[in-house]
Design a protein around this motif. Structure first.
Motif, PDB file in Angstrom:
ATOM      1  N   SER A   1       0.831  -1.204   0.000  1.00  0.00           N
ATOM      2  CA  SER A   1       0.000   0.000   0.000  1.00  0.00           C
ATOM      3  C   SER A   1       0.866   1.256   0.000  1.00  0.00           C
ATOM      4  CB  SER A   1      -0.929   0.007   1.219  1.00  0.00           C
ATOM      5  OG  SER A   1      -1.817  -1.088   1.181  1.00  0.00           O
ATOM      6  N   TRP A   2       1.921   1.235   0.803  1.00  0.00           N
ATOM      7  CA  TRP A   2       2.840   2.373   0.803  1.00  0.00           C
ATOM      8  C   TRP A   2       3.438   2.600  -0.583  1.00  0.00           C
ATOM      9  CZ3 TRP A   2       6.245   1.098   5.738  1.00  0.00           C
ATOM     10  CH2 TRP A   2       5.464   1.292   6.884  1.00  0.00           C
TER      11      TRP A   2
ATOM     12  N   GLN B   1       1.168   8.469  -7.218  1.00  0.00           N
ATOM     13  CA  GLN B   1       1.110   9.927  -7.191  1.00  0.00           C
ATOM     14  C   GLN B   1       2.106  10.542  -8.175  1.00  0.00           C
ATOM     15  OE1 GLN B   1       2.289  11.762  -3.503  1.00  0.00           O
ATOM     16  NE2 GLN B   1       3.945  10.309  -3.133  1.00  0.00           N
TER      17      GLN B   1
ATOM     18  N   TYR C   1       0.916   3.951  -3.146  1.00  0.00           N
ATOM     19  CA  TYR C   1       0.673   5.389  -2.946  1.00  0.00           C
ATOM     20  C   TYR C   1       1.824   6.216  -3.503  1.00  0.00           C
ATOM     21  CZ  TYR C   1       0.139   9.866  -0.578  1.00  0.00           C
ATOM     22  OH  TYR C   1       0.016  11.204  -0.317  1.00  0.00           O
TER      23      TYR C   1
END
Length: 248
Positions: free
Chosen positions: A238-239, A246, A242
């Protein structure tokens, strides 16, 4: 909209032909009718095909190809998850969620403290089942590719497999520099290859950690709490998702 994976050979001019398990799923489970629409990917290119059903045969269903479009559902870097074999059916959950989070390839690892031990026959059967879970998850989240689940590797084999990758990390309960973790994750860039090593329920042995560090794999912390193996994999993915999305 229902989504299926096909091979390039199933596309002939303006027609898509579906057979096998997908045919049975379309006809008997989904009960789709002539005129209904579905989406398709070939598992290789970032292209989605759309078609509408024109005919059912005894063992085939034909779709008229109505248009194609480029899709951008993949992470801009290739993330490899080296997941130590967990107990019970946890691997199935990890694979399903890792595919949803954008993993490129999953490598099961027989670590020193892995409780599960698979002989060659059982390992092949497990990998076949895990690959099916990967495909189902890829369909559900509309991935352009089906992430490959590799054959089970030893820790040493996994280290060698990851040797040439750009970024290599290993969450470790004795690591405590959250700033270092932030810097590593924050430095990830599109186009890179990223290796994540996740330990089994008992964690990696000190010998495995020493070997990882010697071969250029960076130990990181995941916070003040000890996470379960299935939680750790999904948190770090998940990190990474993200950070990379972006920038996309």
């Amino acid at each position: 909209m229902n989504h299926f994976f096909i091979t390039p050979g199933q596309i002939n001019k303006n027609e898509i032909t579906v057979t096998g398990n997908d045919f049975r799923h379309i006809k008997n489970v989904l009960r789709m009718k002539i005129g209904e629409e579905a989406a398709f990917s070939d598992g290789v290119d970032a292209v989605e095909y759309r078609g509408i059903i024109t005919d059912f045969g005894d063992d085939t269903v034909c779709f008229e190809l109505i248009y194609t479009q480029e899709i951008n559902h993949e992470l801009p870097a290739k993330v490899y998850l080296f997941q130590s074999l967990p107990k019970a059916d946890k691997m199935e959950l990890i694979i399903q969620k890792a595919v949803e989070l954008g993993v490129y390839k999953i490598i099961p690892v027989a670590a020193a403290r892995s409780i599960v031990r698979l002989d060659e026959k059982k390992a092949l059967a497990k990998v076949k089942r895990w690959q099916g879970i990967s495909e189902a998850a890829a369909k559900q989240c509309k991935r352009g590719i089906i992430p490959i689940v590799c054959e089970v590797m030893s820790f040493n084999q996994a280290i060698n497999f990851a040797a040439a990758m750009d970024v290599k990390i290993i969450p470790y309960e004795m690591a405590d520099d959250i700033g270092n973790t932030k810097n590593i994750i924050g430095s990830l860039k599109p186009g890179q290859t990223v290796a994540i090593f996740i330990g089994p329920e008992g964690g990696f042995s000190s010998q495995e950690i020493d070997l990882a560090i010697k071969t250029g794999i960076s130990p990181i912390t995941m916070g003040k709490r000890i996470l379960r193996t299935e939680t750790a994999a999904l948190v770090i993915l998940s990190w990474i998702m993200y950070q990379l999305e972006q920038q996309a």
